[in-house]
Design an enzyme around this catalytic site. Structure first.
Site, short mmCIF file in Angstrom:
data_model
loop_
_atom_site.label_atom_id
_atom_site.label_comp_id
_atom_site.label_asym_id
_atom_site.label_seq_id
_atom_site.Cartn_x
_atom_site.Cartn_y
_atom_site.Cartn_z
N ASP A 552 0.65 -1.05 -0.28
CA ASP A 552 -0.47 -0.31 0.19
C ASP A 552 1.13 1.17 -0.03
O ASP A 552 1.99 1.19 0.69
CB ASP A 552 -0.90 0.27 1.33
CG ASP A 552 -1.92 1.30 1.54
OD1 ASP A 552 -3.22 0.97 0.65
OD2 ASP A 552 -1.57 2.28 1.87
N ILE A 553 0.89 2.30 -0.97
CA ILE A 553 1.04 3.41 -1.14
C ILE A 553 1.11 4.06 0.17
O ILE A 553 0.01 4.62 0.61
CB ILE A 553 1.00 3.91 -2.36
CG1 ILE A 553 1.54 3.21 -3.46
CG2 ILE A 553 1.81 5.14 -2.43
CD1 ILE A 553 1.11 4.14 -4.88
N GLU A 595 -4.98 2.42 -4.14
CA GLU A 595 -3.25 2.54 -3.95
C GLU A 595 -2.93 1.13 -3.27
O GLU A 595 -1.76 1.26 -3.03
CB GLU A 595 -3.02 3.75 -2.71
CG GLU A 595 -3.30 3.59 -0.95
CD GLU A 595 -4.44 3.90 -0.82
OE1 GLU A 595 -4.42 4.33 -0.32
OE2 GLU A 595 -5.64 3.99 -1.69
#
Length: 671
Positions: A552-553, A595
């Protein structure tokens, strides 16, 4: 032979002589070719290679300096854009270089050609002798290996000292686990990676291997497919590493063998001719007599012991003198004993002496069928004429057949197969089913002696689809097959073949859109669910394991809020490209949503998966995006265990990702 103008590379290949070394490295990193041509007013004045970058990394040169400060005094070899591929390969090998600079008559830069591109485009003759990789090993350099925990700086010093382009990375048991090449040098320099990290974190893995008994053509195609310049050659029986083999080694050996290959061409052709269905004879003139010097197995089976016999024992002397001798022998129909043949001749030279190949296709069945057909009643002919007028109006291919031979056909069949009529079609193909391409998605018969109509009628209507090569454009076409009996007691059928190629293509395009993410182009969540279900089944059946990585960003909402959604999309696309370019071909990389991304690693343990995730974390952290200072991501890693389903293993990965976020982000956590 083709010229090099059609295969040159020119995108992101050049810099100006006043550009910086740093910009040169960045451009080389983009082009993935390991070379930059330095231009002055449009003309090439120098070349910078991966080897040059490796050298300056081991020095204290300031990367802000102009690139001209590192140009060597070596002679720059250029070739004209109109030269042949064969000529270019000779220039490369003779001058011990991997790339050629291509210019026009005014010395203006046009592009470059590389060894791998040239070898890929060589004429097929180069590979027809089935050269094996083992014949090249003696010319390759000895392997130089380095333990995986050594630093990048250690590796670069060894590569620079030994003047080599790659080094094998081994584990504690001396097993090869990866490779560090000059190409990695560019990536490390461009991304400013610390030279004191262990090489296992930046090596290319797994290393691509081939067997010493593999053929050259297979290895060249493999290197082109994998976009690599070197492979590790293993011993056939022990899998012991023997040598690294590169395109330069192959080019050297091919040049040395090229003349020999062409001389051996005829011999190899004869070996092939033993396995075709036609009779083939080779005729030589010896002291004024035309004798049969060679015959393939089919000819010997048909005509008996004919070697060294006068050709007139088989072929009428008038046909020989009036047709064959004058090279007017395109599909001559002749009769030998009680059989009919279609004869084609081919003139060639062996050691400056002309010889003649005669190819005889047995058309007896067709000829006798024609004789029998001539005995049909006038009433039958009239019915066929009426039917012919109707079906000629159809755009689809329409035939009347009993499943073995075609009784009549419309003009669409003649146009598609480029024949003038049924007689020519039967002469070339005998039966329509012989034209069906053997493919798992289409109907075809392995046993060509069976009734193809009876067999296709056993399928559901929706599965009655065949694929046939369109001789007008040399591309396969897809057809639905509709079969209707002419009458309730007739053994003949009216068969209609309707072209559905465009519909099939649209179906394939739909499948792509259904399985890929529209923004990033990688797989989507739906495709991941298909793969994970299959992987769980395989693991249970064969007692194997696999891992998944959920990433996950970090602070992604900030990018959207601060820079706008377009910039956020740019981050998603850049991360996808970065990770996708380093994911193994057997693994699956998909966008999970927003994301979040997920990676399925086949046959991978948790320890290896953790290293892979850490490698990806560093790659994401080193990404450069204009206007954004830094991008990081958090990773959750877990391994399939007995009793897992797709929900349980995903739950563990999600928990690990949550822990990574909770611990401060930009880290890898395993569960």
């Amino acid at each position: 032979m083709d010229t090099i103008k059609n295969i040159i590379l020119k995108k992101d290949i050049t810099v100006d002589i006043h550009d910086s070394i740093e910009n040169t490295i960045n451009t080389m990193f983009k082009n993935k070719q390991g070379v930059i041509i330095v231009l002055a007013e449009g003309s090439p004045v120098g070349i910078v290679t991966e080897r040059d970058i490796l050298h300056i990394i081991n020095t204290t040169i300031n990367f802000k300096l102009e690139v001209k400060s590192i140009l060597s005094l070596r002679h720059l070899i250029t070739v004209n854009i109109n030269r042949s591929i064969d000529y270019a390969l000779h220039i490369l090998v003779d001058n011990e270089i991997r790339r050629l600079v291509v210019v026009d008559k005014n010395n203006n830069f046009k592009g470059i050609v590389t060894q791998d591109i040239l070898i890929k485009h060589l004429e097929d003759d180069t590979f027809k002798t089935n050269l094996l990789i083992s014949s090249f090993i003696q010319e390759s350099k000895d392997l130089i290996c380095l333990e995986q925990n050594k630093t990048v700086e250690d590796a670069f010093k060894i590569m620079n000292k030994n003047n080599i382009g790659s080094i094998i990375v081994i584990d504690q048991d001396n097993n090869p686990i990866g490779i560090l090449t000059e190409r990695d040098t560019i990536s490390i320099a461009n991304n400013k990676i610390d030279l004191h990290i262990q090489i296992k974190n930046v090596m290319s893995s797994p290393i691509i291997t081939v067997c010493e008994t593999n053929q050259v053509k297979y290895v060249v195609d493999l290197m082109d497919e994998k976009k690599i310049r070197r492979v590790l050659v293993l011993q056939e029986d022990t899998n012991k590493p023997l040598s690294l083999l590169g395109m330069r080694d192959i080019a050297h050996s091919l040049k040395g063998n090229y003349g020999h290959l062409l001389e051996a061409k005829l011999k190899n052709m004869k070996n092939t001719l033993h396995h075709i269905g036609e009779s083939v004879l080779e005729i030589y003139e010896d002291n004024g007599e035309h004798v049969i010097q060679w015959a393939n197995e089919k000819a010997i089976k048909n005509f008996g012991r004919i070697i060294d016999k006068n050709v007139f024992t088989l072929i009428d002397e008038d046909i020989w003198n009036n047709k064959i001798k004058n090279k007017q022998c395109d599909k001559i129909k002749i009769k030998i004993k009680d059989k009919f043949f279609e004869l084609i001749c081919s003139h060639h030279f062996v050691k400056e002496k002309e010889s003649l190949l005669l190819i005889l296709r047995d058309i007896s069945k067709f000829e006798y069928a024609v004789i029998d057909a001539n005995k049909e009643s006038e009433a039958t002919k009239q019915e066929l004429n009426i039917l012919q007028g109707v079906i000629d109006q159809q755009k689809s291919i329409v035939i009347v057949s009993d499943g073995f031979k075609i009784i009549s056909a419309n003009k669409s069949l003649y146009k598609f197969f480029k024949v003038k009529g049924i007689e020519e079609f039967i002469s070339e193909h005998k039966n329509l089913s012989n034209t069906f391409i053997n493919h798992k998605n289409f109907f075809s018969l392995e046993n060509k002696d069976k009734n193809w109509i009876e067999n296709i009628l056993k399928l559901d209507v929706k599965n009655r689809i065949v694929s046939i090569l369109d001789l007008n454009i040399f591309e396969p076409k897809a057809f639905t097959v509709q079969v209707n009996p002419l009458s309730s007691d007739s053994k003949h059928y009216a068969v209609t073949l309707t072209d559905i190629t465009e519909i099939k293509l649209e179906s394939q395009q739909y499948h792509f859109h259904a399985t890929h993410d529209a923004l990033t182009g990688i797989y989507n969540r739906s495709y991941y669910f298909e793969k994970i279900a299959n992987e769980i089944e395989q693991s249970k059946r064969y007692d194997t394991t696999f891992c998944i990585i959920l990433l996950d960003i970090d602070h992604f909402k900030k990018f959207n809020d601060t820079y706008g959604h377009l910039k956020g999309d740019e981050v998603l696309i850049k991360l996808s490209e970065t990770v996708q370019s380093h994911v193994r071909s057997a693994d699956t990389f998909a966008r999970w949503g927003g994301e979040e991304f997920i990676i399925l690693l086949e046959k991978t343990t948790i320890d290896k998966a953790e290293l892979i995730a850490e490698h990806f974390r560093k790659m994401v952290e080193s990404m450069k995006i204009d206007g954004i200072e830094k991008v990081t991501a958090s990773f959750g890693v877990t391994q399939f265990v007995k009793g897992d389903d797709d929900n349980s293993i995903l739950k563990r990965a999600d928990d690990a990702l949550y822990d990574a976020k909770d611990a401060g982000r930009n880290r890898v956590v395993i569960k």
